[in-house]
Design an enzyme around this catalytic site. Structure first.
Site, mmCIF file in Angstrom:
data_model
loop_
_atom_site.group_PDB
_atom_site.id
_atom_site.type_symbol
_atom_site.label_atom_id
_atom_site.label_comp_id
_atom_site.label_asym_id
_atom_site.label_seq_id
_atom_site.Cartn_x
_atom_site.Cartn_y
_atom_site.Cartn_z
ATOM 1 N N GLY A 180 15.093 -10.232 5.599
ATOM 2 C CA GLY A 180 14.277 -9.217 4.910
ATOM 3 C C GLY A 180 13.651 -8.239 5.900
ATOM 4 O O GLY A 180 12.821 -8.633 6.703
ATOM 5 N N GLY A 185 8.357 -8.965 7.549
ATOM 6 C CA GLY A 185 9.414 -9.411 8.458
ATOM 7 C C GLY A 185 9.403 -8.636 9.766
ATOM 8 O O GLY A 185 9.562 -9.210 10.849
ATOM 9 N N ILE A 271 11.387 -12.062 1.999
ATOM 10 C CA ILE A 271 12.087 -11.148 1.089
ATOM 11 C C ILE A 271 11.153 -10.611 0.011
ATOM 12 O O ILE A 271 11.600 -9.946 -0.921
ATOM 13 C CB ILE A 271 13.325 -11.828 0.443
ATOM 14 C CG1 ILE A 271 12.913 -13.111 -0.308
ATOM 15 C CG2 ILE A 271 14.383 -12.142 1.476
ATOM 16 C CD1 ILE A 271 13.974 -13.598 -1.271
ATOM 17 N N HIS A 444 -9.395 17.505 20.175
ATOM 18 C CA HIS A 444 -8.326 17.480 21.171
ATOM 19 C C HIS A 444 -8.773 16.661 22.381
ATOM 20 O O HIS A 444 -9.928 16.787 22.801
ATOM 21 C CB HIS A 444 -8.015 18.908 21.626
ATOM 22 C CG HIS A 444 -7.019 18.959 22.743
ATOM 23 N ND1 HIS A 444 -5.672 18.766 22.530
ATOM 24 C CD2 HIS A 444 -7.178 19.139 24.080
ATOM 25 C CE1 HIS A 444 -5.048 18.843 23.701
ATOM 26 N NE2 HIS A 444 -5.935 19.075 24.657
#
Ligand code: FAD
EC number: 1.8.1.4
Length: 465
Positions: A180, A185, A271, A444
């Site tokens: 999966g 996963g 899954i 920034h």
């Protein structure tokens, strides 16, 4: 004497249930929460979000040292893994946070009824042999691992495991197969790959991360491959046999074809997850589940049965902790006669790999099905902070309505995408246009400037590319 023992009884103390219980108590309602687990916090705090992030965070440091990323910045170290200590800090996080919920229950005077609850009727529930009555009952029983037919999970043996077993492996497997290619996963596969395992991900579909934007899914596959994972896409697992400490998987192309065998030391079955509705006694109150075993509710989280509500993983929608939490607040407010709303169109989703992968709103594919769109993209390679931090992978993508410029979706792959996505969610909640984001001053140097630049790119005017 009160007609009921409680104004509100919540079943399940995950992020949906415990939040609902605390908010109900804050609103002056006499509240109890039934939880069968030894500790509060549900899947999320005990075996989900929190322990997985503890292992992801620690293994990221290990990987930065082992892979040479730190050496690039002038820090030469040879890391040595103390897996027991790594697990120890995971357990400490879980203990601290679950204990924190217990403290919040006491502080807000929420009674914790210890045990699994079962309906007797719509206003009576049995917990640990005692019947408790409540005017309102909120079902927040969450979800558990979806089994793969023919594959037996046994976390105690540590060979074929689910996500709970994969969090607790006693040693680093040599070879791990993840069945999966979804969020869980990929996160847990990343943990063990960073710690030295060879990781093979087997996915039935032709791309990883179902439900996410296709550009993101394709880029994610490239990044995971570059990191050393093997991806077997369009492939199905038809069986797993275990002999001693070794597993053998049988794989077939998803479209049919010749079978092949694959050996593994550990197999992670990830899954998906299924709603916890069995054993709740829903029959007793005449409440049916839909085809996906979920409890359907209306916009206010009320079920068809008067006085019975439902929230979190047990109802339709993304299975995410923050979605459950927001529904917990909303349902308590609705019970209290206020207006509790959750905007299900703006629920961010994050994969906490490195880089992180995050999105909110529509994918480009889904947006195009609704009408014409404009898309702006900006690579992290052109973001000064990401470049300086040696984090060149990924991009930001802003999808806006071609006519109104309203932002419909934002997708990011960036080291801190999970943090960046919050501004996109907030902008979308306020109905922002791409121009609104483009003309908002961003500090920034920050990774978030990439969101501003992607928004500027919607009208073809990014500066730094
Ligand atoms: C490995 C893993 C990682 C995850 N990572 C993230 C992440 O990073 N971010 C994210 O948003 N989501 C993540 N999730 C998903 C997240 O954990 C769930 O979406 C969330 O926990 C759902 O909350 P909930 O309150 O609906 O249910 P749950 O958290 O599942 O809680 C339900 C609780 O109800 C209890 N219960 C069930 N039946 C009864 C009963 N009859 N009586 C009494 N108690 C009962 C259960 O014991 C459980 O404690 C992850 C999940 C896993 C497995």
């Amino acid at each position: 004497m009160a007609e009921y023992d409680y104004d509100v009884l919540v079943i399940g103390a995950g992020p949906g249930g415990y939040v609902a219980a605390i908010r109900a108590a804050q609103l002056g309602l006499k509240t109890a929460c039934a939880e069968g687990r030894e500790t509060l916090g549900g899947t999320c705090l005990n075996v989900g979000c929190i322990p997985s992030k503890a292992m992801l965070h620690a293994s990221e440091y290990f990987d930065a040292a082992a892979s040479g990323t730190m050496a690039k910045m002038g820090i030469k170290v040879k890391p040595e893994l103390d897996l027991e200590a790594m697990h120890g800090q995971r357990k400490d996080s879980v203990k601290g946070l679950t204990g924190g919920i217990e403290f919040l229950f006491k502080k807000n005077k929420v009674d914790w009824l210890k045990g699994y609850a079962q309906f007797k009727d719509a206003h009576s529930v049995e917990v640990a042999g005692k019947t408790v009555t409540a005017k309102n009952v909120v079902i927040a029983t969450g979800s558990s691992v979806t089994p793969l037919p023919g594959v037996e999970i046994d976390n105690s043996k540590g060979v074929v495991v689910d996500s709970t077993g994969a969090l607790e492996l006693a040693s680093v497997p040599k070879k791990m197969v993840v069945i999966g290619g979804g969020v869980i996963g990929l996160e847990l596969g990343s943990v063990w790959r960073r710690l030295g395992a060879e990781v093979i991900v087997v996915e039935f579909l032709d791309q990883l991360l179902p439900g996410m934007d296709m550009d993101v899914r394709k880029e994610a596959a490239k990044i995971f491959k570059k990191q050393g994972m093997t991806l077997k896409l369009s492939t199905k697992v038809t069986g797993v046999t275990v002999k001693g400490k070794k597993a053998t998987l049988t794989l077939e192309p998803a479209a049919g074809g010749d079978a092949e065998k694959l050996d593994a030391d550990v197999v992670l079955v990830s899954i998906g997850r299924k709603p916890n509705t069995e054993g709740l006694g829903l029959d007793e109150i005449g409440l049916e589940v839909n085809q996906r075993s979920q409890i359907e509710t209306d916009h206010d989280f009320a079920t068809k049965v008067d006085g019975v509500w439902a929230i979190g993983d047990v109802i339709p929608g993304p299975m995410l902790a923050h979605k459950a939490e927001d529904e917990g607040i909303a349902v308590a407010e609705n019970i209290a006669g206020l207006t509790g709303i959750v905007n299900h169109d703006v629920i961010p989703g994050v994969v906490y790999t490195q880089p992180e992968i995050a999105g909110v709103g529509l994918t480009e594919e889904a947006a195009k099905e609704r009408g014409a769109v404009k898309v702006g993209k900006f690579p992290m390679l052109a973001n000064s902070r990401a470049k300086t931090n040696h984090e060149p992978d990924g991009f930001v993508k802003v999808i806006a309505d071609a006519e109104t410029d309203r932002v419909l979706g934002v997708w990011c792959i960036a080291s801190v995408a999970g943090t960046m996505i919050a501004q996109a969610a907030q902008a979308m909640e306020f109905g922002a246009t791409s121009e609104d984001i483009a003309y908002t001053c961003h500090a920034h140097p920050t990774h978030s400037e990439a969101i501003k630049e992607a928004a500027m790119a919607v009208t073809g005017k990014p500066i730094h590319i």
